[in-house]
Structure formats: structure tokens, C-alpha cells
Motif scaffolding. Structure first.
Motif, PDB file in Angstrom:
ATOM      1  N   ALA A 135     -11.080  -0.893  -3.637  1.00  9.06           N
ATOM      2  CA  ALA A 135     -10.299  -0.522  -4.751  1.00  9.06           C
ATOM      3  C   ALA A 135      -9.012   0.495  -4.613  1.00  9.06           C
ATOM      4  O   ALA A 135      -8.981   0.710  -3.365  1.00  9.06           O
ATOM      5  CB  ALA A 135     -10.925   0.010  -5.789  1.00  9.06           C
ATOM      6  N   ALA A 136      -8.241   0.220  -5.503  1.00  6.90           N
ATOM      7  CA  ALA A 136      -6.763   1.113  -5.214  1.00  6.90           C
ATOM      8  C   ALA A 136      -6.370   1.669  -6.375  1.00  6.90           C
ATOM      9  O   ALA A 136      -6.451   0.801  -7.344  1.00  6.90           O
ATOM     10  CB  ALA A 136      -5.736   0.267  -4.443  1.00  6.90           C
ATOM     11  N   LEU A 137      -5.808   2.926  -6.352  1.00  7.16           N
ATOM     12  CA  LEU A 137      -5.218   3.574  -7.655  1.00  7.16           C
ATOM     13  C   LEU A 137      -3.902   3.456  -7.404  1.00  7.16           C
ATOM     14  O   LEU A 137      -3.595   4.491  -6.508  1.00  7.16           O
ATOM     15  CB  LEU A 137      -6.385   4.797  -7.828  1.00  7.16           C
ATOM     16  N   VAL A 138      -2.986   2.962  -8.364  1.00 11.39           N
ATOM     17  CA  VAL A 138      -1.875   3.310  -8.402  1.00 11.39           C
ATOM     18  C   VAL A 138      -1.329   4.090  -9.164  1.00 11.39           C
ATOM     19  O   VAL A 138      -1.536   3.802 -10.577  1.00 11.39           O
ATOM     20  CB  VAL A 138      -0.947   1.932  -8.542  1.00 11.39           C
ATOM     21  N   ILE A 139      -0.274   5.193  -8.890  1.00  7.93           N
ATOM     22  CA  ILE A 139       0.027   6.069  -9.899  1.00  7.93           C
ATOM     23  C   ILE A 139       1.643   6.028  -9.858  1.00  7.93           C
ATOM     24  O   ILE A 139       2.264   6.437  -8.730  1.00  7.93           O
ATOM     25  CB  ILE A 139      -0.492   7.596  -9.428  1.00  7.93           C
ATOM     26  N   THR A 140       2.095   5.815 -10.684  1.00  6.78           N
ATOM     27  CA  THR A 140       3.720   5.573 -10.747  1.00  6.78           C
ATOM     28  C   THR A 140       4.604   6.875 -11.464  1.00  6.78           C
ATOM     29  O   THR A 140       3.959   7.733 -12.259  1.00  6.78           O
ATOM     30  CB  THR A 140       4.428   4.473 -11.416  1.00  6.78           C
ATOM     31  N   PRO A 141       5.714   7.278 -10.830  1.00  4.14           N
ATOM     32  CA  PRO A 141       6.369   8.286 -11.425  1.00  4.14           C
ATOM     33  C   PRO A 141       6.343   8.299 -12.965  1.00  4.14           C
ATOM     34  O   PRO A 141       6.863   7.584 -13.695  1.00  4.14           O
ATOM     35  CB  PRO A 141       7.803   8.309 -10.918  1.00  4.14           C
TER      36      PRO A 141
END
Ligand code: GLY
Ligand code: MN
Ligand code: MN
Length: 467
Positions: A66-72
């Protein structure tokens, strides 16, 4: 109970708040990979899966790949995406019913629409110019390259470090649980340490407790009559009355938080020869260092507090001579205590060590050059919420006493005859380690205080059945 129940340390709102705080400091997206279970031999024969600690901290449920993407600018939900490889139809047969997308979303604190099954994970991430936070796992490193994730900047890493350094209330609940399970394991080890048992029997008793509590070891346990080997493993040695046994082990509780405790005690329950007087020096050093763990104190000074106590104690028992202040300044303790006084503790036993000294050392501070002190893993000012270990020791390491580069400078202050007598009897080593939480005011909370360490109390427990 289903075998795929998701266990998380914090509430969904906490994870949203952590992601929002990180997002407020970002200039570009960050992708935090969960990692994989590394293969032992052939692909299906793996070590147990353990998700990366940064991924867990920001609310990733424990799912391989899995991957967690956090955007500005994200509020912790909008602008955050959990990508996971869809389960295959056969996964339920081999691995049990996988958690549903809704369960995963709820655990992570994400709106369900934010979870995408990324058959096109590569397509989704590539081209975002994202930085990758990659666990120390060979396949994840390959994945990061394929996903074209950039190396994070120091500023991005510091944003994460500055959050993870200070444990919040939910983390401390998990850490108290890790401490409690670690203590239970050590009590079982103490009971199992009978003459003729082996080091491995003691390790088995310890890890059985962890297994019963759905925990596992937070690092490879050290169970050894050769306590002078700092990271020595159990080697089937039978225990003999009068030997010192050193047990350094901790539990990783079921949401990922670690304990890390060391106790040293005489097999048979009776201190022999010089064991007790040297044990008492280490105990005094440990207590002095724990007492020094107050907010605002520099951790390196906690290390020197322990070092000073060891110098003073070695003068008292005739192994060093001179003024303890001068001996400490010169480093006369380093041949006996050749490591740092401790380290950060949290989601890893050496918490944040995957970030190297960027985490352990405050900006502008560098590792000392001197042998022994150079292994100090932490040099920050202590502050409320930091959790550290305190683990001074005193060891008779034959190799050190053969090395003129280390011991030569102290020839004028060391009672070499006394040292050689201890080496000749294979004295071994003593370490005492506890886990402490720094408070805003006053002394620290000692998470592991319930495990006895006074010489009479601990000796009374050796080899005695658990009550
Ligand atoms: N043996 C790991 C530690 O106590 O730091
Ligand atoms: Mn330890
Ligand atoms: Mn430790």
C-alpha cells in the motif's frame, strides 16, 4: 474473530490531524510506502509483514504494497489517498477474507472515495513529482525507483521527524502496553533462568509471552552469558550458577510500538565475586541518568551523567584512580562503557533511526569522535513527550583491552591487574535499561519501572516459578 482485523494505535481523527499538519508544510506530494514482507528464501516464504513506521504513523492500515499519498494543503482527508493493490480472488483462500475498502477507509480516517484500487499505481503516482518515504525494505526501494519517487529533502524529513519525536496520548497508551508486555516477557525469562537451562530456553520463555499477547519482539532478543558482546544472540550455552545472564529484549505490541528493556542477573540467584559491587555502579548510573531526564536537558549530558557515575564508582572499587570529574572529561569510562546511554523509542526500538542523525541529532550537533561516545544515538534537548531509553552498562570486553589505541591513553588511571583478573574470570557485562517518557515538569515517567532491578529483588526472582 477474523484473522484480518485491522488494529490501529490511534483514532481516525488523529490520523487526519497528523496528515493535515504534515500537508501544511509540504511544497509537493509525499508518498509513504507501506513496504512488503521480505522473502526468506523463495517468494512465498516470507518474514512476517511489518508496515513501515512512517506509513503507520500517518494512518496507513497494515497492508502490503500500500501507499499513502499526502498532498500540500490537504485537510488530512481530501487530498490524501490510500493506494492499495486489489486482493486477488484467491487471497481469501490463502490469507483469509481481506478487509473491505470501507474498513480500510474507516481505520485510516479517509472518506471511502479517497481509496483507489490502483491497478495503475504506477500511472497514478508517476508524474506527480512526489517525494517518497520508503521503508528499509529491498523491494520497496525498487518500487520507489519504478514509481519515480524523488528523494525527500531534509526539510520534508524534518517535518516528519518534528512530529514523531513527541509522542501524543494515543501513542503513549500503545507504549505503556508495549512496556507492560515487555515486562511480562522479562519476568518469564527470569523464571526460566535456571542452572542447566540454555540461553535459548530463556529466550523461548520470553517470546512465548509476546506471542500470547499478539506481540512480537521489537528487535532480535539478546539473551547471553556473554553480556560483554553488546548485541550477542542466544547461542545454546547452558547456564551455570554464578554466571551473569544479560537479557535485552522488548515487545512490539500489536499496533507497532516498541519496548526495550535490559536486565542482568546471576544464574542461581546469588551474586558472586565482584558482580554485585559492579552491578550497583551500573544501577546508580542508570538512576542518575533517569533523574537527569527532565525537559530542557541535553541528552548528551544525560550520557555524561551516567559516565561520571561509572567513573566515580570505578574509583570507589579501585578499578580507576583519580578525580571522577577529570576521569570523565578524559573518557576513562569508555573502555568499560563503550556505547551511548540510550536512544529514542517509539514505533521502532531505535525510533527514527532510519533517518540517521537528522533525527537523533539537533541541527548543528554532530557525533562525538571519541570511541564509545561516538555510538551515542541521540543528542537533542529533551522535551515533553519524548520517549527515550536509559541503558548504561559496564563490560569487560577482551578485544578492547587488547587495543592500545583505546586503552593506552588510560594506562595511568586504570588498575590493569584488577581488569585482567576480571577478564580472566570471563566476567562478561552488565546493562540495565528502562524506558522513560519526558514530562513537561518534574521527573520522567518510567514505563518499565514495575520490573525489579534492585540487586536483592532481582536475584530473588531468578529461577523461581512465576507467582
Ligand atoms: N539492543 C538494542 C538496544 O537496546 O538499543
Ligand atoms: Mn535494549
Ligand atoms: Mn535500547
Amino acid at each position: 474473530m477474523r484473522n484480518t482485523t485491522i488494529r490501529m494505535a490511534a483514532q481516525p481523527a488523529t490520523y487526519r490531524a497528523r496528515r493535515a499538519r504534515l500537508a501544511s508544510q509540504l511544497q509537493r506530494p509525499i508518498v509513504i510506502l507501506a513496504g512488503h514482507a521480505p522473502s526468506r528464501t523463495y517468494p512465498a516464504n516470507t518474514y512476517p509483514f511489518r508496515a513501515g513506521s512512517n506509513y503507520l504513523y500517518f494512518g496507513g492500515p497494515p497492508l502490503e504494497h500500500a501507499a499513502l499519498v499526502i498532498t500540500p494543503g490537504s485537510n488530512g482527508d481530501d487530498g490524501c489517498t490510500l493506494l492499495r493493490i486489489p486482493p486477488t480472488p484467491d487471497d481469501a483462500v490463502w490469507m483469509g477474507e481481506p478487509p473491505t475498502t470501507a474498513e480500510i477507509a474507516a481505520a485510516a480516517g479517509l472518506a471511502i472515495s479517497r481509496i483507489v484500487d490502483p491497478e495503475g499505481m504506477r500511472f497514478w503516482i508517476q508524474g506527480q513529482n512526489a517525494a517518497g518515504i520508503v521503508p528499509y525494505c529491498p523491494q520497496a526501494i525498487v518500487d520507489a525507483r519504478e514509481l519515480k519517487l524523488a528523494k525527500p529533502s531534509d526539510a520534508e524529513l524534518r517535518a516528519i521527524i518534528d512530529m514523531r519525536l513527541y509522542k501524543d496520548a494515543e501513542e503513549l497508551v500503545a507504549m505503556r502496553r508495549a512496556a507492560e508486555i515487555s515486562i511480562a516477557g522479562h519476568r518469564a525469562a527470569l523464571a526460566a533462568a535456571r542452572p542447566r537451562a540454555t540461553e535459548n530456553d530463556v529466550e523461548a520463555a520470553l517470546v512465548a509471552v509476546f506471542a500470547r499477547r499478539a506481540a512480537r519482539h521489537s528487535f532480535s532478543p539478546i539473551v547471553t552469558i556473554h553480556g560483554e558482546v553488546l548485541h550477542g544472540a542466544a547461542a545454546m550455552n547452558p547456564l551455570q550458577a554464578g554466571q551473569l545472564l544479560l537479557v535485552d529484549a522488548g515487545a512490539e505490541e500489536f499496533t507497532g510500538y516498541a519496548g526495550d528493556i535490559t536486565r542482568t542477573y546471576p544464574v542461581g540467584g546469588k551474586w558472586q565475586g565482584r558482580q554485585r559491587e559492579l552491578y550497583e555502579i551500573v544501577l546508580r548510573a542508570e538512576q542518575a541518568a533517569i533523574d537527569a531526564c527532565t525537559a530542557g536537558r541535553r541528552y548528551r549530558d544525560v550520557h555524561f551523567t551516567a559516565a561520571h557515575t561509572i567513573c566515580a564508582g570505578l574509583v570507589d572499587v579501585g578499578i580507576l584512580k583519580g578525580d571522577p570529574d577529570v576521569l570523565t572529561e578524559r573518557g576513562a569510562y569508555t573502555p568499560f562503557f563503550a556505547h551511548g546511554v540510550g536512544h529514542l523509542l517509539g514505533l521502532d526500538a531505535h525510533d527514527l533511526e532510519d533517518f540517521g542523525d537528522l533525527a537523533g541529532y539537533a541541527p548543528g550537533r554532530e557525533r562525538p569522535a571519541r570511541f564509545g561516545d561516538k555510538f551515542l544515538r541521540l543528542d537533542r534537548d529533551l522535551a515533553a513527550g519524548m520517549v527515550v531509553t536509559i541503558e548504561p552498562g559496564l563490560y569487560l570486553v577482551p578485544d578492547i583491552w587488547r587495543r592500545a589505541d583505546i586503552v593506552g591513553p588510560y594506562a595511568d588511571v586504570v588498575n590493569r591487574k584488577a581488569v585482567d583478573a576480571l577478564l580472566a574470570e570471563n566476567f562478561g557485562g552488565i546493562r540495565i535499561e528502562d524506558n522513560v517518557v519526558i514530562r513537561a515538569d518534574g521527573p520522567p515517567e518510567v514505563l518499565t519501572a514495575a520490573l525489579p532491578k534492585k540487586p536483592d529483588e532481582i536475584a530473588a526472582l531468578v529461577g523461581k516459578p512465576l507467582g
